[in-house]
Design an enzyme around this catalytic site. Structure first.
Site, PDB file in Angstrom:
ATOM      1  N   PRO A   2       5.294   3.419  17.473  1.00 13.80           N
ATOM      2  CA  PRO A   2       5.139   4.546  18.400  1.00 13.80           C
ATOM      3  C   PRO A   2       3.682   4.992  18.436  1.00 13.80           C
ATOM      4  O   PRO A   2       3.062   5.146  17.394  1.00 13.80           O
ATOM      5  CB  PRO A   2       6.023   5.641  17.791  1.00 13.80           C
ATOM      6  CG  PRO A   2       6.770   5.025  16.670  1.00 13.80           C
ATOM      7  CD  PRO A   2       6.100   3.747  16.308  1.00 13.80           C
ATOM      8  N   GLU A   3       3.157   5.155  19.634  1.00 12.40           N
ATOM      9  CA  GLU A   3       1.780   5.611  19.798  1.00 12.40           C
ATOM     10  C   GLU A   3       1.789   7.021  20.386  1.00 12.40           C
ATOM     11  O   GLU A   3       2.834   7.643  20.467  1.00 12.40           O
ATOM     12  CB  GLU A   3       1.018   4.637  20.705  1.00 12.40           C
ATOM     13  CG  GLU A   3       0.973   3.228  20.130  1.00 12.40           C
ATOM     14  CD  GLU A   3       0.215   2.259  21.027  1.00 12.40           C
ATOM     15  OE1 GLU A   3      -0.685   2.694  21.754  1.00 12.40           O
ATOM     16  OE2 GLU A   3       0.538   1.062  20.980  1.00 12.40           O
ATOM     17  N   LYS A  57      -0.742  10.203  15.929  1.00 11.65           N
ATOM     18  CA  LYS A  57       0.652   9.773  15.836  1.00 11.65           C
ATOM     19  C   LYS A  57       1.424  10.551  14.777  1.00 11.65           C
ATOM     20  O   LYS A  57       2.541  10.179  14.426  1.00 11.65           O
ATOM     21  CB  LYS A  57       0.694   8.278  15.507  1.00 11.65           C
ATOM     22  CG  LYS A  57      -0.121   7.436  16.476  1.00 11.65           C
ATOM     23  CD  LYS A  57      -0.278   6.001  15.987  1.00 11.65           C
ATOM     24  CE  LYS A  57      -1.381   5.294  16.744  1.00 11.65           C
ATOM     25  NZ  LYS A  57      -1.668   3.951  16.217  1.00 11.65           N
ATOM     26  N   ARG A 110      11.861  -0.011   7.620  1.00 15.55           N
ATOM     27  CA  ARG A 110      10.881  -0.536   6.667  1.00 15.55           C
ATOM     28  C   ARG A 110      10.514   0.453   5.558  1.00 15.55           C
ATOM     29  O   ARG A 110       9.804   0.098   4.627  1.00 15.55           O
ATOM     30  CB  ARG A 110       9.621  -0.964   7.410  1.00 15.55           C
ATOM     31  CG  ARG A 110       9.855  -2.138   8.360  1.00 15.55           C
ATOM     32  CD  ARG A 110       8.521  -2.506   9.002  1.00 15.55           C
ATOM     33  NE  ARG A 110       8.593  -3.640   9.887  1.00 15.55           N
ATOM     34  CZ  ARG A 110       8.874  -3.558  11.194  1.00 15.55           C
ATOM     35  NH1 ARG A 110       9.159  -2.407  11.744  1.00 15.55           N
ATOM     36  NH2 ARG A 110       8.879  -4.649  11.940  1.00 15.55           N
ATOM     37  N   ARG A 261      -5.015  -8.288  15.842  1.00 18.32           N
ATOM     38  CA  ARG A 261      -4.030  -7.632  16.700  1.00 18.32           C
ATOM     39  C   ARG A 261      -3.785  -8.446  17.956  1.00 18.32           C
ATOM     40  O   ARG A 261      -4.733  -8.873  18.629  1.00 18.32           O
ATOM     41  CB  ARG A 261      -4.522  -6.225  17.123  1.00 18.32           C
ATOM     42  CG  ARG A 261      -4.966  -5.328  15.984  1.00 18.32           C
ATOM     43  CD  ARG A 261      -3.849  -4.963  15.037  1.00 18.32           C
ATOM     44  NE  ARG A 261      -2.767  -4.237  15.681  1.00 18.32           N
ATOM     45  CZ  ARG A 261      -2.715  -2.910  15.822  1.00 18.32           C
ATOM     46  NH1 ARG A 261      -3.684  -2.170  15.359  1.00 18.32           N
ATOM     47  NH2 ARG A 261      -1.690  -2.336  16.416  1.00 18.32           N
TER      48      ARG A 261
END
Ligand SMILES: [Zn+2]
Length: 272
Positions: A2-3, A57, A110, A261
């Site tokens: 999520p950004e 975030k 996670r 990335r």
């Protein structure tokens, strides 16, 4: 992950759903997700949430009489507002139970995400001062972007992902912003012409605002607090669009790696 647009969507919904409500109990089963430790976080029992904020975030949920709950979703965390009697959500590791029979569940496959009690405004300031300006506030100016790029020969994409310099831009919206501003992601920061610095400044705002309007991008795990996906995936111009034609020029979008990335760009619109 999520950004900013996803976390902002969550923040806005939390503002409606939890502010004014009293935490009557806290449930958890992974102690390391409660920072600095579970006993400290349990001090919130009996308090009301009074605000729902955010930096980058990181969600910042204000408590009565000082104190803030920071929640970071990391890669796969999700927050759901449910009735305590609703069927359980898999991988729920923390739940804030409210006086009215509802609860805020934090699921995290996670277990990298965390809930942190920030006890006073001095500690809060210490945390928020580690972030660069928020792109959708007046602190974010062309000068911020100009300074960030001009001082470094590192790849422009890598530079705009630095949360200490600009808060909240992650992989999805960085690729989109670079496409808007027609900058190749690997262009050294100090080689970006002034005109494009301005376009990048605007491109970042545009990419983020569009994402918020669509209530976020659901291509991995992201769902809002009601369990609904965001609608931004269909409006992405380059991110995960490799093999598809560029909506501006028809050239096939490419995927490369920049500083590890996955990075998506149009080889014709964004030349090196
Ligand atoms: Zn193109």
């Amino acid at each position: 992950m999520p950004e900013l647009p996803e976390v902002e969507t969550i923040r806005r919904d939390l503002e409606k759903e939890i502010v004014g409500h009293k935490i009557v109990d806290l449930w958890y089963d992974v102690p390391k997700m409660l920072q600095p430790n579970p006993a400290t976080v349990e001090k919130i029992i009996g308090k009301h949430f009074v605000s729902a904020g955010r930096i980058g975030k990181l969600l910042l949920l204000g408590l009565e009489n000082d104190g803030t709950i920071g929640i970071h979703l990391k890669l796969s965390g999700q927050l759901f507002i449910r009735k305590q009697t609703d069927k359980e959500d898999r991988f729920t590791h923390v739940a804030f139970k409210f006086e009215d029979g509802r609860e805020l569940r934090f699921t995290e496959v996670r277990k990298f995400g965390y809930v942190k009690l920030i006890e006073n405004s001095r500690d809060l300031k210490k945390i928020t001062s580690e972030y660069g300006p928020e792109p959708l506030t007046k602190d974010y100016t062309i000068d911020v972007v100009r300074k960030l790029l001009s001082k470094s020969s590192r790849a422009t994409k890598t530079l705009i992902l630095d949360q200490k310099k600009i808060a909240g831009v992650g992989n999805i919206y960085a690729d989109e912003a670079l496409w808007y501003s027609k900058i190749h992601p690997e262009t050294p920061g100090n080689a970006v012409p002034e005109k494009q610095v301005e376009e990048l400044y605007i491109g970042i705002i545009k990419a983020l605002e569009q994402g918020i309007e669509d209530r976020g991008t659901s291509i991995d795990d992201y769902l809002d607090i009601y369990g609904q996906p965001g609608k931004h995936a269909k409006n992405l111009n380059v991110f995960r669009q490799q093999g598809q034609p560029c909506s501006r020029c028809g050239t096939i979008i490419k995927k490369i790696r920049v500083n590890g990335r996955g990075t998506h760009y149009c080889p014709k619109c964004q030349t090196l």
